[in-house]
Design an enzyme around this catalytic site. Structure first.
Site, PDB file in Angstrom:
ATOM      1  N   CYS A 118      55.011 -91.854 -20.455  1.00 49.82           N
ATOM      2  CA  CYS A 118      53.984 -91.387 -21.349  1.00 49.82           C
ATOM      3  C   CYS A 118      53.474 -92.548 -22.067  1.00 49.82           C
ATOM      4  O   CYS A 118      54.085 -93.674 -22.313  1.00 49.82           O
ATOM      5  CB  CYS A 118      54.620 -90.452 -22.464  1.00 49.82           C
ATOM      6  N   CYS A 120      52.184 -92.961 -25.390  1.00 44.53           N
ATOM      7  CA  CYS A 120      52.326 -92.988 -26.973  1.00 44.53           C
ATOM      8  C   CYS A 120      52.870 -94.117 -27.394  1.00 44.53           C
ATOM      9  O   CYS A 120      52.376 -94.732 -28.689  1.00 44.53           O
ATOM     10  CB  CYS A 120      52.620 -91.773 -27.571  1.00 44.53           C
ATOM     11  N   CYS A 128      49.313 -89.560 -26.607  1.00 41.49           N
ATOM     12  CA  CYS A 128      49.828 -89.434 -25.229  1.00 41.49           C
ATOM     13  C   CYS A 128      48.775 -89.813 -24.016  1.00 41.49           C
ATOM     14  O   CYS A 128      49.103 -89.367 -23.031  1.00 41.49           O
ATOM     15  CB  CYS A 128      50.506 -88.373 -25.252  1.00 41.49           C
ATOM     16  N   LYS A 193      56.245 -78.131 -23.263  1.00 41.72           N
ATOM     17  CA  LYS A 193      56.567 -79.064 -24.597  1.00 41.72           C
ATOM     18  C   LYS A 193      55.669 -78.778 -25.401  1.00 41.72           C
ATOM     19  O   LYS A 193      54.377 -78.843 -25.515  1.00 41.72           O
ATOM     20  CB  LYS A 193      56.178 -80.545 -24.031  1.00 41.72           C
ATOM     21  N   ARG A 203      59.924 -90.345 -33.385  1.00 38.64           N
ATOM     22  CA  ARG A 203      58.749 -91.211 -33.675  1.00 38.64           C
ATOM     23  C   ARG A 203      59.134 -92.621 -34.326  1.00 38.64           C
ATOM     24  O   ARG A 203      58.362 -93.350 -33.862  1.00 38.64           O
ATOM     25  CB  ARG A 203      57.551 -90.316 -34.139  1.00 38.64           C
ATOM     26  N   ARG A 215      49.255 -83.788 -32.075  1.00 37.20           N
ATOM     27  CA  ARG A 215      49.304 -83.605 -30.577  1.00 37.20           C
ATOM     28  C   ARG A 215      48.946 -82.178 -30.314  1.00 37.20           C
ATOM     29  O   ARG A 215      49.146 -81.922 -29.265  1.00 37.20           O
ATOM     30  CB  ARG A 215      50.639 -84.085 -30.095  1.00 37.20           C
ATOM     31  N   GLU A 231      52.286 -73.145 -17.932  1.00 36.16           N
ATOM     32  CA  GLU A 231      52.700 -74.310 -17.871  1.00 36.16           C
ATOM     33  C   GLU A 231      53.557 -74.588 -16.832  1.00 36.16           C
ATOM     34  O   GLU A 231      53.511 -75.560 -16.056  1.00 36.16           O
ATOM     35  CB  GLU A 231      52.992 -75.055 -19.234  1.00 36.16           C
ATOM     36  N   LYS A 246      61.303 -78.368 -24.018  1.00 34.58           N
ATOM     37  CA  LYS A 246      61.311 -79.094 -25.236  1.00 34.58           C
ATOM     38  C   LYS A 246      60.503 -78.661 -26.406  1.00 34.58           C
ATOM     39  O   LYS A 246      59.394 -78.507 -26.308  1.00 34.58           O
ATOM     40  CB  LYS A 246      60.972 -80.261 -24.817  1.00 34.58           C
ATOM     41  N   SER A 272      65.478 -85.053 -31.054  1.00 35.69           N
ATOM     42  CA  SER A 272      66.094 -85.941 -32.081  1.00 35.69           C
ATOM     43  C   SER A 272      66.124 -85.156 -33.211  1.00 35.69           C
ATOM     44  O   SER A 272      67.268 -85.303 -34.052  1.00 35.69           O
ATOM     45  CB  SER A 272      65.082 -87.191 -32.294  1.00 35.69           C
TER      46      SER A 272
HETATM   47  C1  PBG Z   1      56.598 -88.983 -26.239  1.00 37.76           C
HETATM   48  C2  PBG Z   1      58.166 -88.248 -26.371  1.00 37.76           C
HETATM   49  C3  PBG Z   1      58.509 -87.671 -27.385  1.00 37.76           C
HETATM   50  C4  PBG Z   1      59.931 -87.101 -27.205  1.00 37.76           C
HETATM   51  C5  PBG Z   1      59.983 -87.529 -25.926  1.00 37.76           C
HETATM   52  N1  PBG Z   1      58.915 -88.370 -25.526  1.00 37.76           N
HETATM   53  C6  PBG Z   1      57.849 -87.303 -28.819  1.00 37.76           C
HETATM   54  C7  PBG Z   1      56.408 -86.832 -29.035  1.00 37.76           C
HETATM   55  O1  PBG Z   1      55.947 -86.119 -27.887  1.00 37.76           O
HETATM   56  O2  PBG Z   1      56.002 -87.053 -30.172  1.00 37.76           O
HETATM   57  C8  PBG Z   1      60.676 -86.410 -28.279  1.00 37.76           C
HETATM   58  C9  PBG Z   1      62.142 -86.753 -28.078  1.00 37.76           C
HETATM   59  C10 PBG Z   1      62.850 -86.317 -29.357  1.00 37.76           C
HETATM   60  O3  PBG Z   1      62.402 -86.062 -30.269  1.00 37.76           O
HETATM   61  O4  PBG Z   1      63.931 -86.397 -29.116  1.00 37.76           O
HETATM   62  N2  PBG Z   1      55.811 -88.290 -25.264  1.00 37.76           N
HETATM   63 ZN    ZN Z   2      53.842 -89.364 -25.666  1.00 38.28          ZN
END
Ligand code: PBG
Ligand code: ZN
Length: 322
Positions: A118, A120, A128, A193, A203, A215, A231, A246, A272
């Site tokens: 990704c 970002c 992203c 997601k 983040r 997003r 999806e 996720k 997270s």
């Molecule tokens: C980036 C990405 C994110 C996570 C995994 N890849 C954050 C987002 O989409 O903002 C989140 C992982 C986590 O919170 O542990 N695309």
């Molecule tokens: Zn991203």
């Protein structure tokens, strides 16, 4: 009374015998945040127990983890040059590429290396994909993401894991990797997601927060369940090997529903915010960390997840919680 369900709960032996859900060490994938430099082991404030690692320290940490069966890792690159066009994301010299090469060199097939794909963390705006007039342009982003996946495959990644949520990126990656001879590099798609506040601590860890806006024009609306199957099934048709849901805890219905609708392996990402909530409450002494963590892990498996990506992996495997 003809039915007395308590008979099967009478003692630990019978409870073990009739347990419907089992967990195995093989189900766990451990995420790592990789930075440039040497000698870096830098704790991430919002995620107690999780660090930024430079490649040399990453190798040491993984060496320890391997002794406990932590043999699948998911790598995130942090601190790369940020540009409007995300060009550092598909560089053959990115920190992720360097990490993959070093890990494969050192551990070969005893370590399964997965990379997050990704942009970002590689864009000035933190989105992203590629931004035009405050809108993330789908097809242009897909081109960049496919190049990033290819760079990781060339470095030796066993599996790439696109987390961007652009339309059509799985087939684009599959095609580009196949054309270049990487038909055996697997794809675990972050298929379902959601736009979630549970990514907050990540983040900070990945320095990937959008500078402006959110997003929601690419990640899913958490009010939608049916759409999640669209999806998931699209990614299956496009050639994904593993489908992911996720976040995990607030989306058990989605995991369950996907299990009824695909024959592919399903991963869930215990993100997270879910991790940090448990850690914070445990630090306060308000909950029993081991019990809460394992209850969550069994719940993911019961819902239908075959693989669990979690920051708790180290505690679970190193402390012998399973
Ligand atoms: C980036 C990405 C994110 C996570 C995994 N890849 C954050 C987002 O989409 O903002 C989140 C992982 C986590 O919170 O542990 N695309
Ligand atoms: Zn991203």
């Amino acid at each position: 009374m003809t039915q007395r369900p308590r008979r099967l709960r009478k003692n630990p032996i019978i409870r073990e015998m009739v347990a419907e859900t089992r967990l195995a060490k093989d189900m766990f994938i451990y995420p790592y945040f990789v930075v440039e430099g040497t000698g870096v082991v830098h704790p991430i404030d919002a995620m107690p127990g999780i660090n930024h690692f430079s490649v040399d320290q990453l190798i040491k940490d993984i060496e320890k983890g391997l002794k406990h069966g932590i043999n699948k890792v998911l790598l995130f690159g942090v601190g790369e040059e940020k540009t409007q066009d995300a060009s550092s994301s598909f560089s053959n010299n990115s920190v992720v590429v360097k990490a993959v090469k070093a890990l494969k060199d050192k551990f070969g097939d005893s370590l399964y290396v997965i990379t997050d794909v990704c942009v970002c963390a590689y864009t000035t705006h933190g989105h992203c994909g590629i931004l035009h007039d405050d809108y993330v342009h789908n097809d242009e982003s897909v081109e960049v993401l496919a190049k990033m996946a290819l760079a990781h495959a060339q470095a030796g990644a066993d599996m790439v894991a696109p987390s961007d949520m652009m339309d059509g990126r799985i087939s684009a990656m599959r095609n580009l990797m196949d054309k270049n001879g990487y038909e055996n590099t697997a794809i675990m798609s972050y298929s379902i997601k959601y736009a979630s506040a549970y990514y907050g601590p990540f983040r900070e860890a990945a320095d990937s927060a959008p500078q402006k806006g959110d997003r929601k024009s690419y990640q899913m609306d958490f009010r939608n369940g049916n759409e999640s199957m669209t999806e998931g099934l699209l990614d299956e048709v496009e050639g994904a090997d593993v489908l992911m849901v996720k976040p995990a805890l607030a989306y058990m219905d989605v995991i369950f529903n996907l299990r009824q609708n695909t024959l592919l392996p399903i991963a869930c990402y215990n993100v997270s915010g879910e991790y940090s909530m448990v850690k914070a409450a445990a630090a306060k002494g308000w909950i029993d960390e081991q019990k809460i963590v394992m209850e969550n892990m069994y719940a993911f498996a019961r819902a239908g997840a075959n693989l669990i990506i979690t920051y708790h992996t180290k505690d679970i495997l190193e402390k012998g919680w399973i």
